[in-house]
Design an enzyme around this catalytic site. Sequence first.
Site, short mmCIF file in Angstrom:
data_model
loop_
_atom_site.label_atom_id
_atom_site.label_comp_id
_atom_site.label_asym_id
_atom_site.label_seq_id
_atom_site.Cartn_x
_atom_site.Cartn_y
_atom_site.Cartn_z
CB SER A 25 -0.93 -0.04 1.22
OG SER A 25 -1.91 0.95 1.12
CG ASN A 26 -0.43 4.68 -1.18
OD1 ASN A 26 -1.06 5.49 -0.52
ND2 ASN A 26 -0.98 4.02 -2.20
#
Length: 212
Positions: A25-26
């Site tokens: 993810s981020n």
Amino acid sequence: MAKKINCLISAGPTREWIDPVRFISNPSSGKMGYALAKEAHNRGFDVNLVSGPVSIRPVDGIMVTRVETAEEMRKAMLEKFDSSDLILMCAAVSDHKPKFQWEQKKKKDQFPQNIEMIPNKDILLELGQKKKKLQTLVGFAAETENGVQNALEKLNKKNLDWIALNDISNKKIGFDKDFNEITLFSSSGKRVNLDFSKKEELATQMFELILK
Ligand code: CTP
């Protein structure tokens, strides 16, 4: 009575699962997208918010579709796109996903040294290809270098009306911060700097500019 503006906004990160306990993810918090959704709601628009996993509570009256993966976000955006007048793609979509997802948790001594990744579809590119004359499509560009050039390329390639450039190398703004600083570029050649401010304030300024 004038027709209500239908506004579609994406926000937050996506998650691409490797196994039931691990994902790629981020650091997107969703704060900018949620601020845009709140501003659109305050203006009396019908707001559909397609949100990746975040911990913000949306204001009452906003329709929220919760998604996790980029593919789920793509489906939700495509479903609502045709009936939307103003579309803001603020989500930080994972560009890649693992080629395989294990159904069972990978034990640490069996975890692969390399994970094969495959590209996700570019949602905004697809929306740009589908865009009709009366729709306004706005994207974001998260850049660490050559920001102006990259943002203008994305504006053009994705057939956008506006793009908001975010310099994510500046630690005071952007991902997971309450503040941001944006440069907006339009397809008609406008360039406007929105100075360092709270994301809510920038959301107000963005709508003023886009709806002018
Ligand atoms: N975007 C999207 N689908 C993707 C990737 C990005 O819809 N799979 C959208 C983002 O929501 C944003 C815009 O495209 O509005 C630009 O995203 P950004 O991450 O800045 O750039 P990319 O197009 O992913 O290109 P690069 O990673 O090479 O900078």
